[in-house]
Motif scaffolding. Structure first.
Motif, PDB file in Angstrom:
ATOM      1  N   GLU A 144       0.832  -1.212   0.000  1.00 57.44           N
ATOM      2  CA  GLU A 144       0.000   0.000   0.000  1.00 57.44           C
ATOM      3  C   GLU A 144       0.862   1.256   0.000  1.00 57.44           C
ATOM      4  O   GLU A 144       0.573   2.221  -0.721  1.00 57.44           O
ATOM      5  N   ALA A 186      -1.414   3.647  -2.238  1.00 56.69           N
ATOM      6  CA  ALA A 186      -2.835   3.291  -2.196  1.00 56.69           C
ATOM      7  C   ALA A 186      -3.385   3.630  -0.817  1.00 56.69           C
ATOM      8  O   ALA A 186      -2.643   3.755   0.162  1.00 56.69           O
ATOM      9  N   ARG A 187      -4.692   3.773  -0.731  1.00 59.67           N
ATOM     10  CA  ARG A 187      -5.316   4.108   0.552  1.00 59.67           C
ATOM     11  C   ARG A 187      -5.189   2.925   1.511  1.00 59.67           C
ATOM     12  O   ARG A 187      -5.192   1.760   1.087  1.00 59.67           O
ATOM     13  N   SER A 222      -6.800  -0.828   1.206  1.00 63.33           N
ATOM     14  CA  SER A 222      -7.131  -1.196  -0.178  1.00 63.33           C
ATOM     15  C   SER A 222      -6.527  -2.535  -0.577  1.00 63.33           C
ATOM     16  O   SER A 222      -7.033  -3.204  -1.482  1.00 63.33           O
ATOM     17  N   SER A 223      -5.459  -2.942   0.103  1.00 68.63           N
ATOM     18  CA  SER A 223      -4.846  -4.229  -0.234  1.00 68.63           C
ATOM     19  C   SER A 223      -5.772  -5.390   0.103  1.00 68.63           C
ATOM     20  O   SER A 223      -5.614  -6.490  -0.450  1.00 68.63           O
ATOM     21  N   LEU A 241      -8.699  -5.634  -0.847  1.00 68.96           N
ATOM     22  CA  LEU A 241      -9.414  -5.932  -2.087  1.00 68.96           C
ATOM     23  C   LEU A 241      -8.629  -6.905  -2.945  1.00 68.96           C
ATOM     24  O   LEU A 241      -9.213  -7.691  -3.694  1.00 68.96           O
ATOM     25  N   SER A 298     -13.589  -5.324   4.632  1.00 67.10           N
ATOM     26  CA  SER A 298     -13.108  -4.093   3.993  1.00 67.10           C
ATOM     27  C   SER A 298     -14.092  -2.947   4.189  1.00 67.10           C
ATOM     28  O   SER A 298     -13.699  -1.805   4.453  1.00 67.10           O
TER      29      SER A 298
END
Length: 410
Positions: free
Chosen positions: A37, A42-43, A46-47, A49, A362
């Motif tokens: 991330e 990335a936010r 988000s990983s 996902l 998530s």
């Protein structure tokens, strides 16, 4: 040379590796999710996902690849799936954004699912009536991967960066391709020219689901793996981010928890012929629900702690280790003529539970351990309830096979 493969330790070892490939692909990278991330800007969260996308592709692919192998054979579908896996893993190594990484994970999931569903179908082809203990052994291999891969992934991330665990997954995939090409001959003795056709696929799955025992086993498997996946996906952020463990310490802690999976699966492997799969699933569901509810109660009363989270989860993993192989064996064994179809649906059910759990985790993520603990409990209770409500009660559970001579063929 015999036209079809016979039971052997070398073939079983290959099938164990194939069964474990999907878990290896996921567990190796879990300690590096935070680093991925950061590097890909990335936010946070988000990983997750990437995990859920892999699991979704892994589950959906089995609905098609299992029946397709009933139609054209196990070997061509398996080889094609492994080649897709290699290409996808290479793409992950070269990814420069989280969106690209997630897309590569989806493709990797499609390739890895071929390894799992075909390994289970091949066990049924080769071991036939004695497949129960062999199926349990392949699950034990998968559970060993769950236990050991986070440790290895944490060490590799610490010393080699986030790409090192993915590179190891690529090497393992190459070894699997070479083993299949060199040592596995086609094992499907009764090709079904209508299997895998979309016009027949829905009716075939509907026919499977008419059996109450099949529905009970599939739902118990889905919900149990959903309970476990909530901890698998959420534990990295909790242990590293909230409890302050290093990636390597997290890997060791996680391995200690999931080592009970192996103990549970060994129990199933040794007792499934005597007790039958449904009785073992029932015992496993009780243990999973008990451990998950104990985790929730301790969290509510005393807050988050290393022991308060980890110790009750040992019960969850012990029960899960018993339930997973027993549920698969109970579903595949009565369906010898469509082993790919049955194995494919059970794989789909397992991954559907994990996908739902991962997506909910998530969406509910709030920086605390609460979503993980709650989802773990809800899915565990659902597994117990679904199995108790749906399993047939008009007959006693039948052992798969009387006697213990089958172990000699492993």
């Amino acid at each position: 040379m015999h036209p079809y493969p016979l039971p052997s330790r070398s073939l079983l070892l290959i099938l164990v590796a194939l069964t474990a490939l999907g878990e290896i692909s996921t567990q190796l990278i879990i300690p590096s999710l935070g680093a991925i991330e950061l590097i890909m800007t990335a936010r946070p969260g988000s990983s997750l996902l990437a995990l859920s996308a892999f699991v979704a592709a892994f589950g959906l692919g089995q609905l098609l690849l299992g029946p397709l192998s009933d139609r054209i054979g196990r070997r061509p579908v398996l080889i094609a799936g492994l080649l897709v896996y290699l290409l996808a893993t290479l793409w992950m190594l070269l990814a420069s954004s989280m969106g690209e990484f997630i897309a590569a994970r989806v493709l990797q999931g499609v390739g890895a699912c071929a390894a799992l569903v075909l390994a289970r179908a091949i066990v049924r082809d080769v071991w036939q009536a004695q497949a129960g203990p062999a199926l349990a052994l392949t699950v034990i291999g998968m559970l060993c991967a769950i236990a050991l891969s986070p440790i290895l992934g944490g060490v590799l991330t610490l010393y080699g960066g986030w790409r090192a665990p993915i590179a190891l997954a690529l090497v393992i995939g190459i070894a699997c391709v070479c083993a299949v090409l060199g040592l596995y001959r086609e094992s499907n003795r009764q090709l079904d020219p209508q299997a895998g056709q979309l016009s027949h696929l829905a009716s075939n799955y509907a026919d499977l689901l008419r059996a109450a025992s099949f529905r009970a086993l599939a739902l118990a498997l889905a919900c149990t793996y959903g309970a476990m996946f909530a901890v698998i996906a959420g534990s990295s952020a909790v242990y590293i981010g909230l409890l302050g463990l290093s990636p390597a310490q997290y890997g060791i802690t996680f391995a200690a928890i999931v080592s009970a999976l192996i103990a549970g699966a060994l129990f199933t492997q040794r007792r499934i012929l005597q007790l039958g799969p449904e009785k073992i699933v029932g015992i496993g569901a009780v243990l999973v629900a008990t451990g998950a509810l104990a985790t929730l109660v301790i969290y509510l009363l005393f807050g988050l702690s290393l022991l308060g989270l980890s110790v009750p989860q040992v019960l969850v993993t012990l029960g899960g280790g018993m339930l997973l192989p027993a549920a698969v064996a109970g579903a595949v064994m009565p369906n010898a003529h469509r082993a790919g179809l049955a194995a494919g649906f059970m794989g789909f059910a397992q991954m559907a539970g994990a996908t739902c759990s991962g997506v909910l985790l998530s969406l509910l993520a709030d920086g605390s351990a609460w979503p993980m603990v709650v989802l773990n409990s809800l899915f565990a209770v659902a597994a117990y309830g679904a199995f108790q409500l749906l399993r047939p009660r008009s007959r006693l559970v039948k052992p798969l096979q009387q006697g213990s001579h089958s172990h000699e063929q492993l």
